[in-house]
Each structure stands twice: as structure tokens, then as C-alpha cells.
Design a protein around this motif. Structure first.
Motif, PDB file in Angstrom:
ATOM      1  N   GLY A 152     -84.452 -47.530 -15.653  1.00 57.12           N
ATOM      2  CA  GLY A 152     -84.772 -48.757 -16.357  1.00 57.12           C
ATOM      3  C   GLY A 152     -83.910 -49.068 -17.564  1.00 57.12           C
ATOM      4  N   SER A 153     -82.997 -48.205 -17.942  1.00 58.26           N
ATOM      5  CA  SER A 153     -82.148 -48.511 -19.094  1.00 58.26           C
ATOM      6  C   SER A 153     -81.126 -49.575 -18.715  1.00 58.26           C
ATOM      7  CB  SER A 153     -81.434 -47.251 -19.574  1.00 58.26           C
ATOM      8  OG  SER A 153     -80.522 -46.806 -18.612  1.00 58.26           O
ATOM      9  N   ARG A 154     -80.649 -50.285 -19.696  1.00 55.74           N
ATOM     10  CA  ARG A 154     -79.717 -51.386 -19.447  1.00 55.74           C
ATOM     11  C   ARG A 154     -78.290 -50.940 -19.753  1.00 55.74           C
ATOM     12  NH1 ARG A 154     -82.129 -56.528 -19.562  1.00 55.74           N
ATOM     13  NH2 ARG A 154     -80.394 -57.432 -20.728  1.00 55.74           N
ATOM     14  N   TRP A 155     -77.406 -51.252 -18.836  1.00 54.78           N
ATOM     15  CA  TRP A 155     -75.985 -50.955 -19.004  1.00 54.78           C
ATOM     16  C   TRP A 155     -75.281 -52.282 -19.261  1.00 54.78           C
ATOM     17  CZ3 TRP A 155     -73.286 -46.213 -17.649  1.00 54.78           C
ATOM     18  CH2 TRP A 155     -74.149 -45.171 -17.305  1.00 54.78           C
ATOM     19  N   SER A 156     -74.653 -52.420 -20.408  1.00 54.91           N
ATOM     20  CA  SER A 156     -73.912 -53.635 -20.692  1.00 54.91           C
ATOM     21  C   SER A 156     -72.663 -53.708 -19.811  1.00 54.91           C
ATOM     22  CB  SER A 156     -73.483 -53.670 -22.162  1.00 54.91           C
ATOM     23  OG  SER A 156     -72.602 -54.751 -22.389  1.00 54.91           O
ATOM     24  N   ARG A 157     -72.434 -54.881 -19.237  1.00 53.87           N
ATOM     25  CA  ARG A 157     -71.234 -55.077 -18.416  1.00 53.87           C
ATOM     26  C   ARG A 157     -70.115 -55.745 -19.217  1.00 53.87           C
ATOM     27  NH1 ARG A 157     -72.487 -54.697 -12.749  1.00 53.87           N
ATOM     28  NH2 ARG A 157     -74.711 -54.721 -12.326  1.00 53.87           N
ATOM     29  N   ASP A 158     -70.347 -56.004 -20.477  1.00 51.42           N
ATOM     30  CA  ASP A 158     -69.346 -56.633 -21.330  1.00 51.42           C
ATOM     31  C   ASP A 158     -68.358 -55.565 -21.786  1.00 51.42           C
ATOM     32  OD1 ASP A 158     -67.857 -58.047 -23.115  1.00 51.42           O
ATOM     33  OD2 ASP A 158     -69.506 -58.511 -24.493  1.00 51.42           O
ATOM     34  N   LEU A 159     -67.099 -55.684 -21.353  1.00 46.14           N
ATOM     35  CA  LEU A 159     -66.105 -54.657 -21.673  1.00 46.14           C
ATOM     36  C   LEU A 159     -65.912 -54.531 -23.181  1.00 46.14           C
ATOM     37  CD1 LEU A 159     -63.389 -55.325 -18.938  1.00 46.14           C
ATOM     38  CD2 LEU A 159     -65.317 -53.742 -18.880  1.00 46.14           C
ATOM     39  N   ALA A 160     -65.931 -55.645 -23.884  1.00 49.07           N
ATOM     40  CA  ALA A 160     -65.721 -55.604 -25.335  1.00 49.07           C
ATOM     41  C   ALA A 160     -66.873 -54.912 -26.049  1.00 49.07           C
ATOM     42  CB  ALA A 160     -65.534 -57.016 -25.871  1.00 49.07           C
ATOM     43  N   ALA A 161     -68.051 -54.901 -25.417  1.00 45.70           N
ATOM     44  CA  ALA A 161     -69.220 -54.296 -26.045  1.00 45.70           C
ATOM     45  C   ALA A 161     -69.387 -52.827 -25.679  1.00 45.70           C
ATOM     46  CB  ALA A 161     -70.482 -55.061 -25.628  1.00 45.70           C
ATOM     47  N   MET A 162     -68.491 -52.297 -24.879  1.00 46.13           N
ATOM     48  CA  MET A 162     -68.591 -50.891 -24.518  1.00 46.13           C
ATOM     49  C   MET A 162     -68.437 -50.009 -25.741  1.00 46.13           C
ATOM     50  SD  MET A 162     -66.759 -49.886 -20.944  1.00 46.13           S
ATOM     51  CE  MET A 162     -65.271 -50.805 -21.256  1.00 46.13           C
ATOM     52  N   PRO A 163     -69.188 -48.907 -25.805  1.00 49.83           N
ATOM     53  CA  PRO A 163     -69.077 -48.012 -26.964  1.00 49.83           C
ATOM     54  C   PRO A 163     -67.655 -47.475 -27.123  1.00 49.83           C
ATOM     55  CG  PRO A 163     -70.992 -47.446 -25.634  1.00 49.83           C
ATOM     56  CD  PRO A 163     -70.206 -48.449 -24.853  1.00 49.83           C
ATOM     57  N   GLY A 164     -67.140 -47.575 -28.342  1.00 48.86           N
ATOM     58  CA  GLY A 164     -65.840 -46.989 -28.649  1.00 48.86           C
ATOM     59  C   GLY A 164     -64.630 -47.843 -28.342  1.00 48.86           C
ATOM     60  N   MET A 165     -64.804 -48.982 -27.678  1.00 52.98           N
ATOM     61  CA  MET A 165     -63.637 -49.807 -27.328  1.00 52.98           C
ATOM     62  C   MET A 165     -63.030 -50.443 -28.575  1.00 52.98           C
ATOM     63  SD  MET A 165     -62.805 -49.851 -24.054  1.00 52.98           S
ATOM     64  CE  MET A 165     -62.124 -51.413 -23.517  1.00 52.98           C
ATOM     65  N   LEU A 166     -61.706 -50.370 -28.677  1.00 51.34           N
ATOM     66  CA  LEU A 166     -61.007 -51.003 -29.790  1.00 51.34           C
ATOM     67  C   LEU A 166     -60.908 -52.503 -29.571  1.00 51.34           C
ATOM     68  CD1 LEU A 166     -60.257 -48.039 -30.410  1.00 51.34           C
ATOM     69  CD2 LEU A 166     -57.971 -48.846 -31.010  1.00 51.34           C
ATOM     70  N   THR A 167     -60.945 -53.239 -30.669  1.00 51.97           N
ATOM     71  CA  THR A 167     -60.736 -54.679 -30.604  1.00 51.97           C
ATOM     72  C   THR A 167     -59.236 -54.959 -30.504  1.00 51.97           C
ATOM     73  OG1 THR A 167     -60.534 -54.908 -32.989  1.00 51.97           O
ATOM     74  CG2 THR A 167     -62.765 -55.009 -32.052  1.00 51.97           C
ATOM     75  N   PRO A 168     -58.857 -56.161 -30.092  1.00 55.34           N
ATOM     76  CA  PRO A 168     -57.429 -56.501 -30.093  1.00 55.34           C
ATOM     77  C   PRO A 168     -56.786 -56.316 -31.467  1.00 55.34           C
ATOM     78  CG  PRO A 168     -58.650 -58.105 -28.802  1.00 55.34           C
ATOM     79  CD  PRO A 168     -59.672 -57.219 -29.456  1.00 55.34           C
ATOM     80  N   ALA A 169     -57.520 -56.631 -32.531  1.00 52.08           N
ATOM     81  CA  ALA A 169     -56.966 -56.459 -33.880  1.00 52.08           C
ATOM     82  C   ALA A 169     -56.712 -54.987 -34.189  1.00 52.08           C
ATOM     83  CB  ALA A 169     -57.923 -57.056 -34.915  1.00 52.08           C
ATOM     84  N   GLN A 170     -57.601 -54.104 -33.758  1.00 49.92           N
ATOM     85  CA  GLN A 170     -57.414 -52.670 -33.986  1.00 49.92           C
ATOM     86  C   GLN A 170     -56.209 -52.139 -33.197  1.00 49.92           C
ATOM     87  OE1 GLN A 170     -61.502 -51.603 -32.914  1.00 49.92           O
ATOM     88  NE2 GLN A 170     -61.796 -50.746 -34.976  1.00 49.92           N
ATOM     89  N   LEU A 171     -56.035 -52.650 -31.997  1.00 47.15           N
ATOM     90  CA  LEU A 171     -54.862 -52.239 -31.209  1.00 47.15           C
ATOM     91  C   LEU A 171     -53.569 -52.715 -31.862  1.00 47.15           C
ATOM     92  CD1 LEU A 171     -56.113 -52.848 -27.547  1.00 47.15           C
ATOM     93  CD2 LEU A 171     -55.473 -50.642 -28.556  1.00 47.15           C
ATOM     94  N   ARG A 172     -53.579 -53.923 -32.394  1.00 51.81           N
ATOM     95  CA  ARG A 172     -52.380 -54.431 -33.072  1.00 51.81           C
ATOM     96  C   ARG A 172     -52.069 -53.588 -34.300  1.00 51.81           C
ATOM     97  NH1 ARG A 172     -54.724 -59.488 -31.675  1.00 51.81           N
ATOM     98  NH2 ARG A 172     -55.634 -59.689 -33.761  1.00 51.81           N
ATOM     99  N   ARG A 173     -53.106 -53.166 -34.996  1.00 50.60           N
ATOM    100  CA  ARG A 173     -52.900 -52.319 -36.181  1.00 50.60           C
ATOM    101  C   ARG A 173     -52.261 -50.993 -35.794  1.00 50.60           C
ATOM    102  NH1 ARG A 173     -57.593 -49.598 -39.895  1.00 50.60           N
ATOM    103  NH2 ARG A 173     -56.217 -48.711 -41.505  1.00 50.60           N
ATOM    104  N   LEU A 174     -52.733 -50.396 -34.703  1.00 47.56           N
ATOM    105  CA  LEU A 174     -52.135 -49.150 -34.231  1.00 47.56           C
ATOM    106  C   LEU A 174     -50.703 -49.373 -33.780  1.00 47.56           C
ATOM    107  CD1 LEU A 174     -52.328 -46.158 -33.457  1.00 47.56           C
ATOM    108  CD2 LEU A 174     -53.318 -46.869 -31.262  1.00 47.56           C
ATOM    109  N   ASP A 175     -50.461 -50.479 -33.108  1.00 46.46           N
ATOM    110  CA  ASP A 175     -49.110 -50.775 -32.624  1.00 46.46           C
ATOM    111  C   ASP A 175     -48.133 -50.927 -33.788  1.00 46.46           C
ATOM    112  OD1 ASP A 175     -47.062 -51.379 -30.858  1.00 46.46           O
ATOM    113  OD2 ASP A 175     -47.593 -53.503 -30.727  1.00 46.46           O
TER     114      ASP A 175
END
Length: 217
Positions: free
Chosen positions: A131-154
Motif C-alpha cells: 500500500g505504500s506510494r511510489w512517486s513516478r516523478d523523476l525529479a522527485a526521486m530521493p537524492g536526484m540532483l536538480t539541473p542547477a546542481q548539475l551545472r554547478r558540478l560541471d
């Protein structure tokens, strides 16, 4: 004693010795370890084939979500590996993550294809086995970096790039650990549960190593 009598005596002794060896199950073997022998001399009975349970909703969504999660970890690692002045141990960690998680993502894509499931999750939440809910939103996945965070690393260079990568990857791993624990609890399929347990062991160890390295920088 006649020759015929002597031969009979020898034959009797030999038979007794053979019987004793057979009872013991062979030289050096305890009789208690002997296995019963079937009376029939016919072909051995076929062993039942144990098939893995088919994947449930938690298994499928885990694979669908973990593929892009791993792909982002590979991308983060390659961003670091393309830089100069990276700490040697951080470089070794990034090389291992890129190799290991690319392989695991490929495996999970192959499972989804074999299961006849889409590689990308559909819209809306999925419900796990309990009965637990799994989010299908890739951006909402635990630990995923935002585009801004990726640009900062780049854009980071040298020692700051090393520390930024380590801190970001620790958070990324924490998200994967959360997802892995969930599918171990709710999944039915042996393959997803096995890879989840590998993730739990491997990424927890990598996080400990990266935390130690941050303290030394």
C-alpha cells in the motif's frame, strides 16, 4: 584343509569385508552420514523447477526509477573524471561508480524488457505491495540532483570540484538506499531484491569512504 575349503573360507571373509565397507559408506566415512539408496534402479526422479516470482508493482517501479537514478550517478562521475586536479581517491571512487552503476542500469533495462514493461514510468503514483506510494516523478526521486546542481558540478574546478562531487554523491546515494530498502520490504522478484541488497551494501560503504575523504580534504 582341502583347497576347495580354503577357497570357500577366503571368499566368505572377502564378502564380510565388502559388506562392512558398504555399511560405512566408504573409507573414512561415518555410517551416520550415509544416504539411503533407492530400491529402484530406474532413472532418477526429475527435480522440481523453482521459478522466481513475477515482479509486482514495487519491483517494476523500482527498476523504472533506479535506471535514471543510476544514469545520473554515472553522469556526475564522468563530469568529475573530465576535470584536472581531482583527488586520486575521489577519482577512483568516481571511476568505480561510473562502471558499476552503468552495468546495473543496463541489467535493469533488460529486466523491464523481459517483463514486457515500459522503460519509463507512467504518470501518477504507483502502489507497492503493502500500500505504500511510489512517486513516478523523476525529479522527485530521493537524492536526484536538480539541473542547477548539475551545472554547478560541471562548472567547478580543482579541489572545490572534488568536495562538491563527494557531497552531492553522498546525498544521491542516500536516495538510492531509501529506494533499495523499500523494494527489499515490498518487492517479490528475486532479481530486484538481489540488486537492492547489493546497493544497500555497496553504496553505504561508498558513503562512508566519501565522508572520510571529505574530512581529509
Amino acid at each position: 584343509m582341502r583347497a576347495s575349503g580354503l577357497l570357500a573360507l577366503v571368499a566368505a571373509v572377502a564378502a564380510a569385508l565388502i559388506g562392512t565397507t558398504a555399511l560405512r559408506g566408504g573409507p573414512g566415512r561415518d555410517v551416520s552420514a550415509a544416504q539411503p539408496v533407492a530400491a529402484s534402479a530406474g532413472p532418477a526422479a526429475a527435480q522440481p523447477v523453482v521459478r522466481p516470482k513475477p515482479p509486482n508493482a514495487a519491483d517494476v517501479v523500482f527498476a523504472q526509477m533506479m535506471v535514471p537514478h543510476h544514469q545520473q550517478a554515472v553522469r556526475m562521475s564522468r563530469l568529475l573524471l573530465a576535470k584536472d586536479g581531482v583527488h586520486d581517491r575521489a577519482r577512483a571512487i568516481a571511476e568505480y561508480i561510473a562502471r558499476d552503476q552503468a552495468r546495473e542500469a543496463s541489467d535493469m533495462r533488460a529486466w523491464l524488457t523481459a517483463w514486457g514493461k515500459p522503460l519509463a514510468p507512467g504518470p501518477g503514483p504507483a502502489h507497492g505491495a503493502h500500500g505504500s506510494r511510489w512517486s513516478r516523478d523523476l525529479a522527485a526521486m530521493p537524492g536526484m540532483l536538480t539541473p542547477a546542481q548539475l551545472r554547478r558540478l560541471d562548472g567547478a574546478v580543482g579541489a572545490p570540484a572534488t568536495e562538491l562531487f563527494l557531497r552531492q554523491m553522498i546525498e544521491h546515494h542516500l536516495g538510492a538506499l531509501d529506494m533499495a530498502r523499500q523494494v527489499v520490504a515490498e518487492g517479490d522478484n528475486v532479481y530486484t531484491r538481489k540488486i537492492a541488497k547489493h546497493i544497500l551494501a555497496e553504496q553505504a560503504g561508498e558513503n562512508a569512504a566519501m565522508a572520510r575523504l571529505i574530512d581529509e580534504l
